[in-house]
Write a protein that holds these residues in place. Structure first.
Motif, PDB file in Angstrom:
ATOM      1  N   LYS A 115      14.131  -0.492  71.767  1.00  0.00           N
ATOM      2  CA  LYS A 115      12.795  -1.035  71.507  1.00  0.00           C
ATOM      3  C   LYS A 115      11.722  -0.058  71.974  1.00  0.00           C
ATOM      4  N   THR A 116      11.938   0.537  73.125  1.00  0.00           N
ATOM      5  CA  THR A 116      10.982   1.512  73.658  1.00  0.00           C
ATOM      6  C   THR A 116      10.915   2.735  72.757  1.00  0.00           C
ATOM      7  N   ASP A 117      12.062   3.175  72.247  1.00  0.00           N
ATOM      8  CA  ASP A 117      12.080   4.330  71.348  1.00  0.00           C
ATOM      9  C   ASP A 117      11.330   4.029  70.058  1.00  0.00           C
ATOM     10  N   LYS A 118      11.493   2.826  69.534  1.00  0.00           N
ATOM     11  CA  LYS A 118      10.767   2.441  68.312  1.00  0.00           C
ATOM     12  C   LYS A 118       9.279   2.430  68.559  1.00  0.00           C
ATOM     13  N   ASP A 119       8.869   1.855  69.711  1.00  0.00           N
ATOM     14  CA  ASP A 119       7.436   1.806  70.028  1.00  0.00           C
ATOM     15  C   ASP A 119       6.848   3.203  70.183  1.00  0.00           C
ATOM     16  N   SER A 120       7.590   4.101  70.794  1.00  0.00           N
ATOM     17  CA  SER A 120       7.076   5.470  70.982  1.00  0.00           C
ATOM     18  C   SER A 120       7.020   6.203  69.638  1.00  0.00           C
ATOM     19  N   ASN A 121       7.943   5.906  68.731  1.00  0.00           N
ATOM     20  CA  ASN A 121       7.909   6.521  67.391  1.00  0.00           C
ATOM     21  C   ASN A 121       6.726   6.019  66.595  1.00  0.00           C
ATOM     22  N   LYS A 122       6.361   4.756  66.721  1.00  0.00           N
ATOM     23  CA  LYS A 122       5.207   4.195  65.997  1.00  0.00           C
ATOM     24  C   LYS A 122       3.913   4.796  66.519  1.00  0.00           C
ATOM     25  N   LYS A 123       3.840   5.030  67.828  1.00  0.00           N
ATOM     26  CA  LYS A 123       2.623   5.614  68.393  1.00  0.00           C
ATOM     27  C   LYS A 123       2.455   7.064  67.960  1.00  0.00           C
ATOM     28  N   ASP A 124       3.584   7.754  67.772  1.00  0.00           N
ATOM     29  CA  ASP A 124       3.524   9.168  67.355  1.00  0.00           C
ATOM     30  C   ASP A 124       3.017   9.276  65.905  1.00  0.00           C
TER      31      ASP A 124
END
Length: 125
Positions: A115-124
Motif C-alpha cells: 500500500k505504501t509503495d502504491k501511494d509513493s508511486n501515485k505521488k511520483d
C-alpha cells in the motif's frame, strides 16, 4: 534445555529400572537360598547353619530395603518425566502460537508495504 532434561530423566529412569531388576533378582535368589537353608535337614553344624540363615535373612532384608528405595526413586523419576513432558507440550503450544502471530504480522506488514509503495508511486506521477 527441556529436551536435555527429558533425556537425563529418561536415562535415569532406565538406570533405575535396571537397578530395580538386578535388585529384584538378588532378592529372589536370596529368598531361594534362605528357603533351601530352612528346608534342609539340620546338619551336625547346626549353629553354623543358623548363623548362615540369619545372614541370609539380613541380606534379604537389606535387598528388600534397597528394592523399595529403587522403586520409590523410579516413581519419582516417572513423575518428573511426566511433568517435563507436560511442560514440553506447553512450550510447543506457545511456540506454535508465536509462529502463527509472526506469520500474521508478516502478512500484515507485506500488505502495508504494498500500500505504501502504491501511494509513493501515485505521488511520483
Amino acid at each position: 534445555m527441556v529436551l536435555n532434561r527429558i533425556v537425563k530423566l529418561i536415562t535415569t529412569q532406565a538406570q533405575l529400572q535396571t537397578d530395580l531388576e538386578a535388585t529384584h533378582k538378588q532378592a529372589v535368589s536370596a529368598t531361594e537360598a534362605a528357603n533351601r537353608l530352612m528346608n534342609s535337614s539340620a546338619p551336625p553344624g547346626e549353629n553354623q547353619a543358623n548363623s548362615e540363615k540369619e545372614n541370609a535373612a539380613k541380606h534379604l532384608q537389606a535387598l528388600k530395603a534397597k528394592l523399595g528405595t529403587a522403586e520409590e526413586e523410579l516413581q519419582n523419576a516417572k513423575g518428573e518425566l511426566k511433568q517435563n513432558q507436560i511442560d514440553l507440550m506447553a512450550m510447543k503450544s506457545q511456540s506454535e502460537a508465536t509462529k502463527r502471530e509472526y506469520d500474521r504480522l508478516l502478512e500484515e506488514y507485506s500488505v502495508l508495504q504494498k500500500k505504501t509503495d502504491k501511494d509513493s508511486n501515485k505521488k511520483d506521477d
